[in-house]
Design a protein around this motif. Structure first.
Motif, PDB file in Angstrom:
ATOM      1  N   ASN A  63       6.005 -31.709 -35.773  1.00 25.82           N
ATOM      2  CA  ASN A  63       4.376 -32.975 -35.603  1.00 25.82           C
ATOM      3  C   ASN A  63       4.427 -33.347 -36.590  1.00 25.82           C
ATOM      4  OD1 ASN A  63       2.954 -31.093 -36.984  1.00 25.82           O
ATOM      5  ND2 ASN A  63       1.805 -30.427 -34.908  1.00 25.82           N
ATOM      6  N   GLY A  64       3.470 -34.553 -36.020  1.00 30.52           N
ATOM      7  CA  GLY A  64       3.038 -35.542 -37.472  1.00 30.52           C
ATOM      8  C   GLY A  64       2.246 -35.228 -37.708  1.00 30.52           C
ATOM      9  N   GLN A  65       1.185 -34.117 -38.225  1.00 27.49           N
ATOM     10  CA  GLN A  65       0.567 -32.822 -38.546  1.00 27.49           C
ATOM     11  C   GLN A  65       1.162 -33.208 -40.090  1.00 27.49           C
ATOM     12  OE1 GLN A  65       0.305 -33.156 -35.449  1.00 27.49           O
ATOM     13  NE2 GLN A  65      -2.071 -32.441 -34.390  1.00 27.49           N
ATOM     14  N   LEU A  66       2.002 -32.149 -39.849  1.00 25.96           N
ATOM     15  CA  LEU A  66       2.424 -31.871 -40.148  1.00 25.96           C
ATOM     16  C   LEU A  66       3.790 -32.405 -41.578  1.00 25.96           C
ATOM     17  CD1 LEU A  66       3.901 -29.102 -42.104  1.00 25.96           C
ATOM     18  CD2 LEU A  66       5.677 -28.815 -40.073  1.00 25.96           C
ATOM     19  N   LYS A  67       4.117 -33.659 -41.466  1.00 32.23           N
ATOM     20  CA  LYS A  67       5.059 -34.048 -41.490  1.00 32.23           C
ATOM     21  C   LYS A  67       4.311 -35.727 -42.657  1.00 32.23           C
ATOM     22  CE  LYS A  67       8.403 -37.117 -42.713  1.00 32.23           C
ATOM     23  NZ  LYS A  67       8.487 -37.202 -43.458  1.00 32.23           N
ATOM     24  N   THR A  68       2.842 -35.845 -41.878  1.00 34.34           N
ATOM     25  CA  THR A  68       1.740 -36.511 -43.071  1.00 34.34           C
ATOM     26  C   THR A  68       1.494 -35.462 -44.205  1.00 34.34           C
ATOM     27  OG1 THR A  68       0.996 -37.212 -41.088  1.00 34.34           O
ATOM     28  CG2 THR A  68      -0.837 -36.627 -42.730  1.00 34.34           C
ATOM     29  N   ILE A  71      -0.617 -20.421 -45.329  1.00 32.02           N
ATOM     30  CA  ILE A  71      -0.131 -20.686 -43.986  1.00 32.02           C
ATOM     31  C   ILE A  71      -0.193 -22.610 -43.543  1.00 32.02           C
ATOM     32  CG2 ILE A  71       0.243 -20.264 -41.302  1.00 32.02           C
ATOM     33  CD1 ILE A  71      -0.255 -17.488 -42.361  1.00 32.02           C
ATOM     34  N   LEU A  72       0.047 -23.304 -43.397  1.00 31.82           N
ATOM     35  CA  LEU A  72      -0.075 -24.293 -43.207  1.00 31.82           C
ATOM     36  C   LEU A  72       0.062 -24.380 -41.908  1.00 31.82           C
ATOM     37  CD1 LEU A  72       1.784 -26.274 -46.075  1.00 31.82           C
ATOM     38  CD2 LEU A  72      -0.732 -25.862 -45.754  1.00 31.82           C
ATOM     39  N   SER A  73      -0.679 -24.857 -40.568  1.00 27.07           N
ATOM     40  CA  SER A  73      -0.721 -24.655 -39.387  1.00 27.07           C
ATOM     41  C   SER A  73      -1.164 -25.820 -38.885  1.00 27.07           C
ATOM     42  CB  SER A  73      -1.709 -23.581 -38.797  1.00 27.07           C
ATOM     43  OG  SER A  73      -1.880 -23.360 -37.212  1.00 27.07           O
ATOM     44  N   ALA A  74       0.031 -26.562 -38.314  1.00 29.83           N
ATOM     45  CA  ALA A  74      -0.139 -28.020 -38.022  1.00 29.83           C
ATOM     46  C   ALA A  74      -0.471 -27.803 -36.527  1.00 29.83           C
ATOM     47  CB  ALA A  74       1.372 -28.560 -38.106  1.00 29.83           C
ATOM     48  N   SER A  75      -0.097 -27.113 -35.964  1.00 28.31           N
ATOM     49  CA  SER A  75      -0.795 -26.506 -34.493  1.00 28.31           C
ATOM     50  C   SER A  75      -1.945 -27.504 -33.768  1.00 28.31           C
ATOM     51  CB  SER A  75      -0.752 -25.514 -33.575  1.00 28.31           C
ATOM     52  OG  SER A  75      -0.924 -25.450 -32.135  1.00 28.31           O
ATOM     53  N   PRO A  76      -2.114 -28.561 -33.202  1.00 31.47           N
ATOM     54  CA  PRO A  76      -3.632 -28.940 -33.204  1.00 31.47           C
ATOM     55  C   PRO A  76      -4.113 -27.471 -31.849  1.00 31.47           C
ATOM     56  CG  PRO A  76      -2.126 -30.109 -31.167  1.00 31.47           C
ATOM     57  CD  PRO A  76      -1.550 -29.184 -32.422  1.00 31.47           C
ATOM     58  N   ARG A  77      -3.359 -26.731 -31.214  1.00 32.14           N
ATOM     59  CA  ARG A  77      -3.771 -26.221 -29.852  1.00 32.14           C
ATOM     60  C   ARG A  77      -4.203 -24.450 -31.181  1.00 32.14           C
ATOM     61  NH1 ARG A  77      -0.499 -25.750 -25.092  1.00 32.14           N
ATOM     62  NH2 ARG A  77       0.908 -24.737 -26.749  1.00 32.14           N
ATOM     63  N   LYS A  78      -5.366 -24.469 -31.595  1.00 25.91           N
ATOM     64  CA  LYS A  78      -6.033 -23.395 -31.881  1.00 25.91           C
ATOM     65  C   LYS A  78      -5.495 -21.790 -30.942  1.00 25.91           C
ATOM     66  CE  LYS A  78      -9.479 -21.081 -33.833  1.00 25.91           C
ATOM     67  NZ  LYS A  78      -9.089 -20.253 -35.075  1.00 25.91           N
ATOM     68  N   GLY A  79      -4.774 -21.316 -31.267  1.00 25.81           N
ATOM     69  CA  GLY A  79      -4.498 -19.956 -29.795  1.00 25.81           C
ATOM     70  C   GLY A  79      -2.982 -20.673 -29.497  1.00 25.81           C
ATOM     71  N   GLY A  80      -2.560 -21.687 -30.142  1.00 24.04           N
ATOM     72  CA  GLY A  80      -0.983 -21.764 -29.563  1.00 24.04           C
ATOM     73  C   GLY A  80       0.174 -21.149 -29.740  1.00 24.04           C
ATOM     74  N   ASN A  81       1.024 -22.044 -29.211  1.00 23.71           N
ATOM     75  CA  ASN A  81       2.426 -21.057 -29.342  1.00 23.71           C
ATOM     76  C   ASN A  81       2.387 -20.697 -31.135  1.00 23.71           C
ATOM     77  OD1 ASN A  81       2.523 -19.643 -26.812  1.00 23.71           O
ATOM     78  ND2 ASN A  81       2.924 -21.269 -26.806  1.00 23.71           N
ATOM     79  N   SER A  82       2.539 -21.458 -31.067  1.00 23.67           N
ATOM     80  CA  SER A  82       2.638 -21.447 -32.585  1.00 23.67           C
ATOM     81  C   SER A  82       1.981 -20.790 -34.166  1.00 23.67           C
ATOM     82  CB  SER A  82       3.027 -23.055 -33.838  1.00 23.67           C
ATOM     83  OG  SER A  82       2.098 -23.962 -33.560  1.00 23.67           O
ATOM     84  N   ASP A  83       0.788 -20.656 -33.240  1.00 23.24           N
ATOM     85  CA  ASP A  83      -0.576 -20.691 -34.025  1.00 23.24           C
ATOM     86  C   ASP A  83      -0.302 -19.239 -33.631  1.00 23.24           C
ATOM     87  OD1 ASP A  83      -2.783 -20.766 -35.855  1.00 23.24           O
ATOM     88  OD2 ASP A  83      -3.889 -20.535 -33.290  1.00 23.24           O
ATOM     89  N   LEU A  84      -0.261 -18.720 -32.501  1.00 23.36           N
ATOM     90  CA  LEU A  84      -0.096 -17.237 -32.058  1.00 23.36           C
ATOM     91  C   LEU A  84       0.946 -16.470 -33.577  1.00 23.36           C
ATOM     92  CD1 LEU A  84      -0.459 -16.194 -28.525  1.00 23.36           C
ATOM     93  CD2 LEU A  84      -2.019 -16.410 -29.939  1.00 23.36           C
ATOM     94  N   LEU A  85       2.174 -17.518 -33.419  1.00 22.07           N
ATOM     95  CA  LEU A  85       2.734 -16.824 -34.395  1.00 22.07           C
ATOM     96  C   LEU A  85       2.222 -16.582 -35.768  1.00 22.07           C
ATOM     97  CD1 LEU A  85       6.662 -18.497 -33.473  1.00 22.07           C
ATOM     98  CD2 LEU A  85       5.397 -15.812 -32.755  1.00 22.07           C
ATOM     99  N   CYS A  86       2.091 -18.005 -36.558  1.00 22.75           N
ATOM    100  CA  CYS A  86       1.243 -18.166 -37.751  1.00 22.75           C
ATOM    101  C   CYS A  86       0.309 -16.618 -37.610  1.00 22.75           C
ATOM    102  CB  CYS A  86       0.132 -19.290 -37.855  1.00 22.75           C
ATOM    103  SG  CYS A  86       1.118 -20.808 -38.172  1.00 22.75           S
ATOM    104  N   ASP A  87      -0.710 -15.925 -37.043  1.00 18.23           N
ATOM    105  CA  ASP A  87      -1.527 -14.859 -36.592  1.00 18.23           C
ATOM    106  C   ASP A  87      -0.457 -13.633 -36.913  1.00 18.23           C
ATOM    107  OD1 ASP A  87      -4.366 -16.160 -36.289  1.00 18.23           O
ATOM    108  OD2 ASP A  87      -4.106 -16.143 -34.729  1.00 18.23           O
TER     109      ASP A  87
END
Length: 177
Positions: free
Chosen positions: A92-97, A7-23
């Motif tokens: 976001n830029g993290q995933l595109k990079t 799982i490549l989590s590009a969210s910069p917020r641990k516990g943020g919305n996309s991170d919660l979906l990853c979990d």
């Protein structure tokens, strides 16, 4: 049969919305007996592709950062989950990079791919740019099969995704990956 899931989590917020979906995806996959690793891209030192073309010979990037290690994990994975918050109607830029940095190894990717994206707007049109970028990447990786998309729409503030149907969708996708 147990699968290797990255799982490549590009969210910069641990516990943020996309991170919660990853979990939730991870929980479902682990309950199904799969080996799961979540990589937080914001914690990785990952430079931009320099278009030097050295990787065409070596299959490794000349940059001394986390890129080659992540690519090795992607090559060995049976399932790759790309997860991103949507910024200005795009991933976001993290995933595109990271996607740009797959140049040395993208032809070696295989298996299943999923996209998880969250955005503040409640309309599906808000994720169309992200979905388009994801599908364009998959066009270059013919052995990596688009298996599903989980969109957490209308999720702006941290935790907005809780109670959203995407939470259940992410868990179920993980279980059947």
């Amino acid at each position: 049969m147990s699968k290797k899931v990255i799982i490549l989590s590009a969210s910069p917020r641990k516990g943020g919305n996309s991170d919660l979906l990853c979990d939730q995806f991870m929980r479902g996959a682990q309950e199904a007996g799969h080996e799961v690793e979540k990589i937080y891209l914001h914690k990785e030192r990952l430079g931009y592709c320099m278009a030097c073309d050295a990787c065409s010979e070596t299959k490794k990037c000349v940059q001394k950062d986390g890129g080659n290690e992540i690519l090795e994990k992607m090559v060995s994975a049976d399932v790759i989950v790309f997860a991103t918050p949507v910024y200005f109607y795009a991933m976001n830029g993290q995933l595109k990079t990271l996607i740009d940095r797959t140049l040395p190894r993208f032809a070696e990717f295989g298996g299943k791919a999923y996209l998880i994206a969250t955005c503040a707007e409640p309309e599906h049109s808000a994720v169309e740019g992200t979905l388009s970028d994801y599908k364009n990447f998959l066009r270059m990786t013919p052995e990596l099969t688009d298996t599903g998309h989980i969109f957490g729409l209308g999720a702006w503030a941290k935790g907005d995704i809780l109670g959203n149907p995407a939470i259940i969708q992410a868990y179920e996708a993980g279980k059947k990956c």
